[in-house]
Design an enzyme around this catalytic site. Structure first.
Site, PDB file in Angstrom:
ATOM      1  N   HIS A 238       1.027  -1.153  -0.121  1.00  0.00           N
ATOM      2  CA  HIS A 238      -0.149   0.007   0.069  1.00  0.00           C
ATOM      3  C   HIS A 238       0.797   1.355   0.112  1.00  0.00           C
ATOM      4  O   HIS A 238       1.795   1.488   0.816  1.00  0.00           O
ATOM      5  CB  HIS A 238      -1.040   0.150   1.064  1.00  0.00           C
ATOM      6  CG  HIS A 238      -2.115  -0.993   1.244  1.00  0.00           C
ATOM      7  ND1 HIS A 238      -3.161  -0.826   1.947  1.00  0.00           N
ATOM      8  CD2 HIS A 238      -2.529  -2.012   0.542  1.00  0.00           C
ATOM      9  CE1 HIS A 238      -4.172  -1.738   1.360  1.00  0.00           C
ATOM     10  NE2 HIS A 238      -3.617  -2.221   0.611  1.00  0.00           N
TER      11      HIS A 238
ATOM     12  N   TYR B  61      -9.601   5.748   7.006  1.00  0.00           N
ATOM     13  CA  TYR B  61      -9.590   6.180   8.433  1.00  0.00           C
ATOM     14  C   TYR B  61     -10.925   7.014   8.450  1.00  0.00           C
ATOM     15  O   TYR B  61     -10.608   8.194   7.850  1.00  0.00           O
ATOM     16  CB  TYR B  61      -8.382   6.715   8.979  1.00  0.00           C
ATOM     17  CG  TYR B  61      -7.175   5.740   9.154  1.00  0.00           C
ATOM     18  CD1 TYR B  61      -6.290   5.398   8.137  1.00  0.00           C
ATOM     19  CD2 TYR B  61      -6.988   5.413  10.383  1.00  0.00           C
ATOM     20  CE1 TYR B  61      -5.570   4.323   8.533  1.00  0.00           C
ATOM     21  CE2 TYR B  61      -5.941   4.232  10.890  1.00  0.00           C
ATOM     22  CZ  TYR B  61      -5.281   3.884   9.833  1.00  0.00           C
ATOM     23  OH  TYR B  61      -4.229   3.041  10.136  1.00  0.00           O
TER      24      TYR B  61
ATOM     25  N   PRO C 287      -4.444   1.107  18.534  1.00  0.00           N
ATOM     26  CA  PRO C 287      -4.178   0.456  17.292  1.00  0.00           C
ATOM     27  C   PRO C 287      -4.282   1.545  16.217  1.00  0.00           C
ATOM     28  O   PRO C 287      -3.950   1.330  15.073  1.00  0.00           O
ATOM     29  CB  PRO C 287      -5.070  -0.590  17.053  1.00  0.00           C
ATOM     30  CG  PRO C 287      -6.303  -0.486  17.990  1.00  0.00           C
ATOM     31  CD  PRO C 287      -5.516   0.545  19.252  1.00  0.00           C
TER      32      PRO C 287
ATOM     33  N   LYS D 293       1.112   0.382  15.131  1.00  0.00           N
ATOM     34  CA  LYS D 293       2.418   0.497  15.612  1.00  0.00           C
ATOM     35  C   LYS D 293       2.769  -0.728  16.398  1.00  0.00           C
ATOM     36  O   LYS D 293       4.017  -1.500  16.600  1.00  0.00           O
ATOM     37  CB  LYS D 293       2.660   1.780  16.106  1.00  0.00           C
ATOM     38  CG  LYS D 293       2.630   2.878  15.482  1.00  0.00           C
ATOM     39  CD  LYS D 293       4.017   2.924  14.821  1.00  0.00           C
ATOM     40  CE  LYS D 293       3.860   4.035  13.682  1.00  0.00           C
ATOM     41  NZ  LYS D 293       4.108   3.585  12.330  1.00  0.00           N
TER      42      LYS D 293
ATOM     43  N   TYR E 154       3.620   7.253  10.083  1.00  0.00           N
ATOM     44  CA  TYR E 154       2.900   6.085   9.595  1.00  0.00           C
ATOM     45  C   TYR E 154       3.719   4.903   8.924  1.00  0.00           C
ATOM     46  O   TYR E 154       3.526   3.507   9.253  1.00  0.00           O
ATOM     47  CB  TYR E 154       1.642   6.372   8.864  1.00  0.00           C
ATOM     48  CG  TYR E 154       0.979   5.336   8.525  1.00  0.00           C
ATOM     49  CD1 TYR E 154      -0.272   4.953   9.340  1.00  0.00           C
ATOM     50  CD2 TYR E 154       0.745   4.422   7.673  1.00  0.00           C
ATOM     51  CE1 TYR E 154      -1.323   4.279   9.283  1.00  0.00           C
ATOM     52  CE2 TYR E 154      -0.114   3.533   7.222  1.00  0.00           C
ATOM     53  CZ  TYR E 154      -1.207   3.317   8.285  1.00  0.00           C
ATOM     54  OH  TYR E 154      -2.074   2.391   8.066  1.00  0.00           O
TER      55      TYR E 154
HETATM   56  C1  LIG Z   1      -7.428  -7.349  19.773  1.00  0.00           C
HETATM   57  C2  LIG Z   1      -6.271  -6.704  19.491  1.00  0.00           C
HETATM   58  C3  LIG Z   1      -6.231  -6.186  18.100  1.00  0.00           C
HETATM   59  C4  LIG Z   1      -4.879  -5.500  17.701  1.00  0.00           C
HETATM   60  N1  LIG Z   1      -4.829  -4.849  16.373  1.00  0.00           N
HETATM   61  C5  LIG Z   1      -3.684  -4.537  16.015  1.00  0.00           C
HETATM   62  C6  LIG Z   1      -3.519  -3.622  14.907  1.00  0.00           C
HETATM   63  O1  LIG Z   1      -4.718  -3.536  14.229  1.00  0.00           O
HETATM   64  N2  LIG Z   1      -2.374  -3.211  14.538  1.00  0.00           N
HETATM   65  C7  LIG Z   1      -1.399  -3.367  15.231  1.00  0.00           C
HETATM   66  O2  LIG Z   1      -0.182  -3.034  14.954  1.00  0.00           O
HETATM   67  N3  LIG Z   1      -1.337  -3.913  16.616  1.00  0.00           N
HETATM   68  C8  LIG Z   1      -2.483  -4.393  16.761  1.00  0.00           C
HETATM   69  N4  LIG Z   1      -2.616  -5.178  18.140  1.00  0.00           N
HETATM   70  C9  LIG Z   1      -1.374  -5.324  18.696  1.00  0.00           C
HETATM   71  C10 LIG Z   1      -0.477  -6.420  18.405  1.00  0.00           C
HETATM   72  O3  LIG Z   1      -1.200  -7.403  17.926  1.00  0.00           O
HETATM   73  C11 LIG Z   1       0.596  -6.457  19.237  1.00  0.00           C
HETATM   74  O4  LIG Z   1       1.344  -5.317  19.553  1.00  0.00           O
HETATM   75  C12 LIG Z   1       1.565  -7.752  19.139  1.00  0.00           C
HETATM   76  O5  LIG Z   1       0.870  -8.917  19.103  1.00  0.00           O
HETATM   77  C13 LIG Z   1       2.575  -7.791  19.939  1.00  0.00           C
HETATM   78  O6  LIG Z   1       3.303  -9.110  19.803  1.00  0.00           O
HETATM   79  P1  LIG Z   1       4.116  -9.740  21.161  1.00  0.00           P
HETATM   80  O7  LIG Z   1       4.633 -11.012  20.611  1.00  0.00           O
HETATM   81  O8  LIG Z   1       4.980  -8.679  21.748  1.00  0.00           O
HETATM   82  O9  LIG Z   1       2.861 -10.162  22.009  1.00  0.00           O
HETATM   83  P2  LIG Z   1       1.783 -11.017  21.955  1.00  0.00           P
HETATM   84  O10 LIG Z   1       1.200 -11.128  20.756  1.00  0.00           O
HETATM   85  O11 LIG Z   1       0.630 -10.763  23.009  1.00  0.00           O
HETATM   86  O12 LIG Z   1       2.328 -12.336  22.386  1.00  0.00           O
HETATM   87  C14 LIG Z   1       2.538 -12.926  23.647  1.00  0.00           C
HETATM   88  C15 LIG Z   1       2.709 -14.414  23.759  1.00  0.00           C
HETATM   89  O13 LIG Z   1       3.047 -14.707  24.960  1.00  0.00           O
HETATM   90  C16 LIG Z   1       2.264 -15.740  25.538  1.00  0.00           C
HETATM   91  N5  LIG Z   1       2.276 -15.790  27.191  1.00  0.00           N
HETATM   92  C17 LIG Z   1       1.681 -14.901  27.974  1.00  0.00           C
HETATM   93  N6  LIG Z   1       1.757 -15.129  28.994  1.00  0.00           N
HETATM   94  C18 LIG Z   1       2.627 -15.976  29.160  1.00  0.00           C
HETATM   95  C19 LIG Z   1       3.294 -16.939  30.147  1.00  0.00           C
HETATM   96  N7  LIG Z   1       2.861 -16.348  31.530  1.00  0.00           N
HETATM   97  N8  LIG Z   1       3.859 -17.875  29.790  1.00  0.00           N
HETATM   98  C20 LIG Z   1       4.348 -18.313  28.423  1.00  0.00           C
HETATM   99  N9  LIG Z   1       3.749 -17.565  27.506  1.00  0.00           N
HETATM  100  C21 LIG Z   1       2.773 -16.593  27.712  1.00  0.00           C
HETATM  101  C22 LIG Z   1       0.919 -15.520  24.959  1.00  0.00           C
HETATM  102  O14 LIG Z   1      -0.075 -16.603  24.963  1.00  0.00           O
HETATM  103  C23 LIG Z   1       1.228 -15.138  23.537  1.00  0.00           C
HETATM  104  O15 LIG Z   1       1.307 -16.011  22.565  1.00  0.00           O
HETATM  105  C24 LIG Z   1      -3.732  -5.649  18.541  1.00  0.00           C
HETATM  106  C25 LIG Z   1      -3.903  -6.398  19.819  1.00  0.00           C
HETATM  107  C26 LIG Z   1      -4.993  -6.872  20.052  1.00  0.00           C
HETATM  108  C27 LIG Z   1      -4.911  -7.441  21.398  1.00  0.00           C
END
Ligand SMILES: Cc1cc2nc3c(=O)[nH]c(=O)nc-3n(C[C@H](O)[C@H](O)[C@H](O)COP(=O)(O)OP(=O)(O)OC[C@H]3O[C@@H](n4cnc5c(N)ncnc54)[C@H](O)[C@@H]3O)c2cc1C
Length: 393
Positions: free
Chosen positions: A72, A200, A292, A296, A384
């Site tokens: 995009h 948006y 969101p 980011k 962005y």
């Molecule tokens: C509903 C929703 C919508 C979103 N939409 C967007 C969007 O449109 N655009 C955007 O940029 N970001 C979005 N985000 C944010 C984005 O998805 C996150 O920033 C991203 O997933 C971060 O990745 P991460 O690996 O840091 O954390 P996570 O994806 O949360 O992964 C963490 C992992 O650790 C595991 N875990 C947790 N606790 C424990 C434990 N005690 N022991 C072992 N494992 C554990 C979890 O099960 C999970 O698999 C959204 C988030 C949510 C919740």
């Protein structure tokens, strides 16, 4: 079990870190509390910045993303019934890529499995120990037994509700938080997107976002009160409300269908400082959350992991502590820039009834300035598409 880096969490942060370390010949084990199916079933982010695209390539998992991802070069902003395009490519020379978080996770999991690397799924009661010493340990329960992993470092990639940040002694971390008075009701549907790029929407009825995961799969969001429950919104009610927030052209083009997923996500700005405590390093949502609006969250998780993998590579290959010592400060500078942009963009696009009519007039004046000033548009576009990893160094 003994490893060099114990990674807690198999979300995008943990899986990408595991892959980057594997490429550098550093041994890592991932411990995840959920099952593979559960992790893959979470519908979340969908927009990748160039930095994240490059990291997927560096990790050797970019092939499917380049084949199926949608490039995009801009997005539309709709307010007062008029659409305006922010031409990201013209303003910055860069694009973004629409490729779902689920697909990113899938590619990383496949690569990990193909390389025969250890991931422990469905690990119960994960705890982290002795990370203020040279010999940290991780314990978890599986198959009715308690297991222990000895390691040099622990990477806390376990998201906002994980165990790692919560295990740091109170007082050693400072937390900054803002909770917004509304949420996003999201619907995923097997329908073609209403527009070839994201739209948006700032409307009197509240914010809306027309997003997508592919040419046949759409993701739409509505600003709703935090008290709303997804189950209370029928598909019909969702489409009706979305259409009311769009311009007539988009409203006429909107293809509706059965929702595959429907959920309400709260909006939060949150940062932990520092992101390191002894030999425990926090990365991704474990350390920070953005609303969101700016797309980011996933991208920040990827850039943290790049800094962290570089720090570990320097430690093992060059016997240097420099990357480790600078990890937190390097990440936080980028994190705060993204936090600021996400907070600002959220404030610009949503309804805040508590700000009254004057608040709305301020928003409209700022939007008007933004789309008529190339400097202001470029500022939005620059943020962005995302900052480079070494900005201002
Ligand atoms: C509903 C929703 C919508 C979103 N939409 C967007 C969007 O449109 N655009 C955007 O940029 N970001 C979005 N985000 C944010 C984005 O998805 C996150 O920033 C991203 O997933 C971060 O990745 P991460 O690996 O840091 O954390 P996570 O994806 O949360 O992964 C963490 C992992 O650790 C595991 N875990 C947790 N606790 C424990 C434990 N005690 N022991 C072992 N494992 C554990 C979890 O099960 C999970 O698999 C959204 C988030 C949510 C919740």
């Amino acid at each position: 079990m003994r490893t060099q880096v114990a990674i807690i969490g198999a979300g995008p942060a943990g899986l990408l870190l595991g892959q980057l370390l594997h490429k550098a010949g550093i041994d890592a084990v991932i411990v995840e509390r959920q099952s593979v199916q559960y992790v893959l079933g979470r519908i979340r982010a969908g927009v990748l910045e160039q930095v994240s695209i490059d990291l997927m390539d560096e990790a050797g998992v970019g092939e499917r993303m380049h084949r199926d991802g949608l490039v995009h070069g801009g997005f539309d902003m709709l307010f007062k019934g008029q659409r305006h395009r922010i031409d990201l490519h013209h303003l910055t020379g860069k694009n973004v890529m629409v490729y779902g978080q689920t697909e990113v996770t899938h590619d990383l999991m496949d690569a990990r499995q193909a390389a025969g690397l250890t991931t422990i799924y469905e690990a119960g009661n994960v705890t982290v120990h002795d990370f203020d010493s040279a010999t940290p340990r991780v314990r978890y329960e599986k198959g009715g037994r308690t297991h222990e992993i000895e390691c040099d470092f622990i990477a806390g990639c376990d998201g906002f509700h994980g165990v790692c940040r919560a295990s740091v002694p109170r007082g050693a971390l400072q937390e900054f938080e803002k909770i917004y008075p509304f949420g996003w009701l999201g619907v995923l549907s097997e329908t073609p997107p209403v527009h070839h790029e994201l739209v948006y929407v700032n409307s009197l009825r509240g914010f809306a976002l027309c997003s997508q995961r592919s040419q046949t799969r759409s993701r739409y969001y509505l600003q709703v009160p935090l008290t709303d429950k997804a189950d209370a919104w029928s598909d019909d009610a969702f489409w009706r409300e979305l259409r009311l927030r769009l311009d007539p052209e988009a409203g006429a083009k909107l293809v509706t269908g059965v929702s595959i997923e429907k959920s309400v996500a709260p909006l939060r700005s949150f940062v932990t400082e520092p992101m390191r405590f002894g030999r425990l390093f926090l990365a991704g949502d474990a350390a920070h959350i953005v609303p969101p609006t700016g797309a980011k969250g996933l991208n920040l998780a990827a850039s943290d992991v790049k800094y962290l993998s570089t720090a570990f590579i320097e430690f093992y290959q060059e016997k240097s502590h420099a990357g480790i010592d600078h990890y937190s400060a390097r990440c936080l500078r980028r994190v705060w820039r993204a936090e600021r942009f996400s907070w600002w963009f959220t404030g610009l696009m949503h309804r805040f009834p508590e700000n009254g009519e004057i608040g709305q007039k301020f928003q409209e004046a700022e939007l008007d300035y933004l789309i008529h000033s190339e400097a202001a548009s470029r500022s939005v576009a620059e943020n962005y598409v995302g900052l480079p990893l070494d900005f201002g160094e």
